[in-house]
Design a protein around this motif. Structure first.
Motif, PDB file in Angstrom:
ATOM      1  N   PHE A 125      -4.516  16.693  -5.476  1.00 28.56           N
ATOM      2  CA  PHE A 125      -4.616  16.583  -4.024  1.00 28.56           C
ATOM      3  C   PHE A 125      -3.327  16.133  -3.333  1.00 28.56           C
ATOM      4  O   PHE A 125      -3.309  15.985  -2.114  1.00 28.56           O
ATOM      5  N   GLY A 126      -2.262  15.883  -4.093  1.00 25.37           N
ATOM      6  CA  GLY A 126      -1.006  15.503  -3.459  1.00 25.37           C
ATOM      7  C   GLY A 126      -0.835  13.993  -3.346  1.00 25.37           C
ATOM      8  O   GLY A 126      -1.631  13.197  -3.863  1.00 25.37           O
ATOM      9  N   GLY A 127       0.232  13.609  -2.640  1.00 22.28           N
ATOM     10  CA  GLY A 127       0.595  12.204  -2.559  1.00 22.28           C
ATOM     11  C   GLY A 127      -0.468  11.327  -1.929  1.00 22.28           C
ATOM     12  O   GLY A 127      -0.744  10.224  -2.410  1.00 22.28           O
ATOM     13  N   PHE A 128      -1.084  11.795  -0.831  1.00 24.62           N
ATOM     14  CA  PHE A 128      -2.115  10.973  -0.169  1.00 24.62           C
ATOM     15  C   PHE A 128      -3.297  10.740  -1.099  1.00 24.62           C
ATOM     16  O   PHE A 128      -3.819   9.624  -1.188  1.00 24.62           O
ATOM     17  N   GLY A 129      -3.731  11.793  -1.798  1.00 23.70           N
ATOM     18  CA  GLY A 129      -4.840  11.631  -2.736  1.00 23.70           C
ATOM     19  C   GLY A 129      -4.492  10.679  -3.855  1.00 23.70           C
ATOM     20  O   GLY A 129      -5.331   9.860  -4.274  1.00 23.70           O
ATOM     21  N   GLY A 130      -3.235  10.747  -4.353  1.00 27.24           N
ATOM     22  CA  GLY A 130      -2.836   9.851  -5.424  1.00 27.24           C
ATOM     23  C   GLY A 130      -2.827   8.395  -4.987  1.00 27.24           C
ATOM     24  O   GLY A 130      -3.266   7.500  -5.723  1.00 27.24           O
ATOM     25  N   VAL A 131      -2.328   8.138  -3.766  1.00 23.38           N
ATOM     26  CA  VAL A 131      -2.318   6.762  -3.250  1.00 23.38           C
ATOM     27  C   VAL A 131      -3.747   6.256  -3.061  1.00 23.38           C
ATOM     28  O   VAL A 131      -4.064   5.101  -3.402  1.00 23.38           O
ATOM     29  N   LEU A 132      -4.615   7.105  -2.516  1.00 23.80           N
ATOM     30  CA  LEU A 132      -6.001   6.697  -2.306  1.00 23.80           C
ATOM     31  C   LEU A 132      -6.691   6.381  -3.626  1.00 23.80           C
ATOM     32  O   LEU A 132      -7.417   5.377  -3.741  1.00 23.80           O
ATOM     33  N   ALA A 133      -6.454   7.217  -4.649  1.00 25.24           N
ATOM     34  CA  ALA A 133      -7.055   6.955  -5.959  1.00 25.24           C
ATOM     35  C   ALA A 133      -6.526   5.654  -6.543  1.00 25.24           C
ATOM     36  O   ALA A 133      -7.285   4.858  -7.123  1.00 25.24           O
ATOM     37  N   GLY A 134      -5.224   5.402  -6.393  1.00 29.12           N
ATOM     38  CA  GLY A 134      -4.667   4.147  -6.891  1.00 29.12           C
ATOM     39  C   GLY A 134      -5.266   2.941  -6.195  1.00 29.12           C
ATOM     40  O   GLY A 134      -5.531   1.910  -6.832  1.00 29.12           O
ATOM     41  N   ALA A 135      -5.505   3.053  -4.879  1.00 25.54           N
ATOM     42  CA  ALA A 135      -6.109   1.943  -4.144  1.00 25.54           C
ATOM     43  C   ALA A 135      -7.538   1.694  -4.598  1.00 25.54           C
ATOM     44  O   ALA A 135      -7.969   0.525  -4.738  1.00 25.54           O
ATOM     45  N   VAL A 136      -8.292   2.769  -4.855  1.00 30.10           N
ATOM     46  CA  VAL A 136      -9.680   2.613  -5.309  1.00 30.10           C
ATOM     47  C   VAL A 136      -9.720   1.941  -6.674  1.00 30.10           C
ATOM     48  O   VAL A 136     -10.516   1.027  -6.925  1.00 30.10           O
ATOM     49  N   VAL A 137      -8.853   2.391  -7.588  1.00 27.60           N
ATOM     50  CA  VAL A 137      -8.818   1.781  -8.917  1.00 27.60           C
ATOM     51  C   VAL A 137      -8.376   0.317  -8.823  1.00 27.60           C
ATOM     52  O   VAL A 137      -8.899  -0.557  -9.526  1.00 27.60           O
ATOM     53  N   GLY A 138      -7.409   0.035  -7.920  1.00 26.63           N
ATOM     54  CA  GLY A 138      -6.989  -1.354  -7.739  1.00 26.63           C
ATOM     55  C   GLY A 138      -8.118  -2.224  -7.226  1.00 26.63           C
ATOM     56  O   GLY A 138      -8.298  -3.371  -7.677  1.00 26.63           O
ATOM     57  N   ALA A 139      -8.902  -1.695  -6.268  1.00 29.36           N
ATOM     58  CA  ALA A 139     -10.044  -2.459  -5.754  1.00 29.36           C
ATOM     59  C   ALA A 139     -11.095  -2.675  -6.843  1.00 29.36           C
ATOM     60  O   ALA A 139     -11.690  -3.762  -6.953  1.00 29.36           O
ATOM     61  N   ALA A 140     -11.326  -1.635  -7.674  1.00 25.64           N
ATOM     62  CA  ALA A 140     -12.282  -1.786  -8.774  1.00 25.64           C
ATOM     63  C   ALA A 140     -11.797  -2.815  -9.781  1.00 25.64           C
ATOM     64  O   ALA A 140     -12.604  -3.570 -10.371  1.00 25.64           O
ATOM     65  N   THR A 141     -10.487  -2.890  -9.987  1.00 22.74           N
ATOM     66  CA  THR A 141      -9.934  -3.905 -10.890  1.00 22.74           C
ATOM     67  C   THR A 141     -10.221  -5.313 -10.369  1.00 22.74           C
ATOM     68  O   THR A 141     -10.590  -6.218 -11.135  1.00 22.74           O
TER      69      THR A 141
END
Length: 382
Positions: A125-141
Motif C-alpha cells: 500500500f505504499g509509505g502511508f500504509g507502512g507507517v499506519l501498520a507500524g503504528a498499529v503494531v506499536g500500539a499492540a506492543t
C-alpha cells in the motif's frame, strides 16, 4: 490474472516481497530461539508453543501468498488480515509471560517477528500504509506490555520508519517501471514510424512529389491535381514524422496532435519536445484550433495562409492561430451569433472556458485574424 507493470508482467517491487518473506523466516527462527531460552520461566509454556506453532503456520501461509504476484494483488485484504493475526498472536503474551517478564527486558512471545507486517503492508500500500501498520503494531506492543515505556516507543518508531522506507521504495520502483515502460513504448513506436517513413518516402511521397511538380508545369486542371497532391504530401509527411497522439496513461502530446493539422496552407510551429496534457484537454484544444482553421478556409479567402504557434510555458500553454486573410469586420461575430451561427461562441470560446482558459481575438478588415488561446496546465494556478 496478473497485473501488467511494463514491457513484462514482473512486479517492480518483487524483491521487496521476497525480502519480506526472508525477514519472516529469519525472525521466526529468532523467536523459536528466544522461546527455548525463556520457556522454563513462562507461566504457560504449552500456550507459548501453541502460539509459536501458529506463527510458523502463518509464516508459511504468508510466504505462499506473497511469493505469487497474482495473489498478492488480488488478495489485498490478506495483507490487512496479516496485520490483524500478527497483532493477535502478540497480544497473547500477557497469558504466557509472567508479570516480571512483562515489566522487564524479556521479549514478548512474538519478539521481532512482528516486523514483517509493516514491510508487507508498506510494499502493498505504499509509505502511508507502512507507517499506519507500524503504528498499529506499536500500539499492540504497548497493550501486550501493559505499559507504554521508552522501549515500547522506540520499537514503534522503528516499525513506522521501516514501513515508511519500504513503502516509499515500493512506490518509487513502480513509478520508475511505469516511466520505463512509457519510454520503451515510445522507442518502439519511433522505430516503427521511422521504418514506415523510409518505406513511404521511397514510394508514395516520391510519386506525390512528382505529380505535384508535373501538374504545376502542365497547368489547367492538372494544376488543381498538383495542389491536391501537394496537400496530401504535406499531410502524409506530418503523419509519419509526428509522435503518436493516442493516450497512454491518460495523457496525449498536444504538439504531435497539432502538427497533424499542417497542410499546404497551414504551417505549425511547436517546441522541440513533447507537450503532454490530459487527453481530454488535448482533444478540446485541437478541436478549437481545427475550428479556427475551418473559418480561415471558409472566410479568409482562397489564397489565405494560416500559422499555428504552440508555446509551452511553466504554468500554461499558449496557442496562437493567425492568418493573412480578409479579417473579420466589426460586429460580424455578434451578428452571426444572433442568427444562430454559434461556431465561435460555443465551439471555440465555450471549449476554452470549460478548460479554465481564455481566448482573445485580434482582427480588422484587410489585416487578417489572430486567435490567442491560453489554458492553464492541470494542477497549476492561473
Amino acid at each position: 490474472m496478473s497485473r501488467r507493470f511494463g514491457p513484462t508482467e514482473v512486479e517492480p517491487a518483487a524483491p521487496l516481497w521476497w525480502g519480506g518473506i526472508g525477514l519472516r523466516i529469519l525472525t521466526l527462527l529468532f523467536a523459536l530461539g528466544a522461546a527455548l531460552v525463556h520457556a522454563r520461566d513462562y507461566q504457560r509454556p504449552g500456550l507459548a508453543w501453541t502460539v509459536l506453532g501458529g506463527m510458523a503456520l502463518w509464516t508459511l501461509s504468508t510466504s505462499l501468498v506473497y511469493a505469487r504476484e497474482a495473489l498478492r494483488w488480488r488478495l489485498s485484504w490478506f495483507t490487512v488480515l496479516d496485520l490483524v493475526i500478527t497483532c493477535g498472536l502478540m497480544l497473547t503474551s500477557p497469558w504466557i509471560l509472567t508479570p516480571a517478564q512483562l515489566s522487564g527486558i524479556d521479549p514478548l512471545i512474538t519478539t521481532v517477528w512482528v516486523a514483517g507486517v509493516p514491510v508487507a503492508v508498506g510494499t502493498r500500500f505504499g509509505g502511508f500504509g507502512g507507517v499506519l501498520a507500524g503504528a498499529v503494531v506499536g500500539a499492540a506492543t504497548a497493550l501486550a506490555r501493559q505499559a507504554f515505556t521508552l522501549d515500547v516507543a522506540r520499537d514503534g518508531v522503528l516499525l513506522m520508519a521501516t514501513g515508511l522506507l519500504i513503502g516509499m521504495s515500493a512506490t518509487t520502483a513502480r513509478k520508475s517501471a511505469a516511466a520505463l515502460a512509457r519510454a520503451w513504448r515510445t522507442e518502439v513506436a519511433n522505430a516503427e514510424r521511422e521504418r514506415l517513413a523510409r518505406s513511404i518516402h521511397d514510394s508514395v511521397l516520391q510519386v506525390l512529389a512528382r505529380v505535384r511538380r508535373r501538374g504545376a508545369e502542365l497547368g489547367g486542371e492538372a494544376a488543381e491535381l498538383a495542389e491536391l497532391a501537394g496537400e496530401q504530401e504535406i499531410a502524409l509527411r506530418a503523419l509519419v514524422t509526428t509522435e503518436p497522439t493516442g493516450p497512454t496513461t491518460g495523457e496525449a502530446d498536444l504538439r504531435a496532435a497539432l502538427q497533424l493539422l499542417a497542410s499546404s496552407r497551414v504551417q505549425v510551429a511547436a517546441p522541440a519536445g513533447e507537450v503532454r496534457l490530459p487527453a481530454q484537454v488535448t482533444s478540446e484544444l485541437v478541436a478549437v484550433v481545427r475550428e479556427a482553421l475551418t473559418n480561415v478556409d471558409k472566410h479568409a479567402g482562397p489564397e489565405a495562409k494560416a500559422w499555428v504557434l504552440l508555446e509551452d510555458l511553466s504554468a500554461e500553454v499558449v496557442i496562437t492561430v493567425r492568418d493573412d486573410g480578409r479579417g473579420i469586420p466589426e460586429g460580424r461575430l455578434a451578428d452571426a451569433e444572433s442568427k444562430g451561427h454559434l461556431g465561435v461562441a460555443r465551439s471555440m470560446r465555450g471549449r476554452v472556458t470549460d478548460l479554465g482558459g481564455t481566448i482573445a481575438l485580434d482582427t480588422a478588415p484587410g489585416r487578417g485574424t489572430e486567435w490567442e488561446l491560453r489554458v492553464p496546465k492541470p494542477g497549476r494556478g492561473r
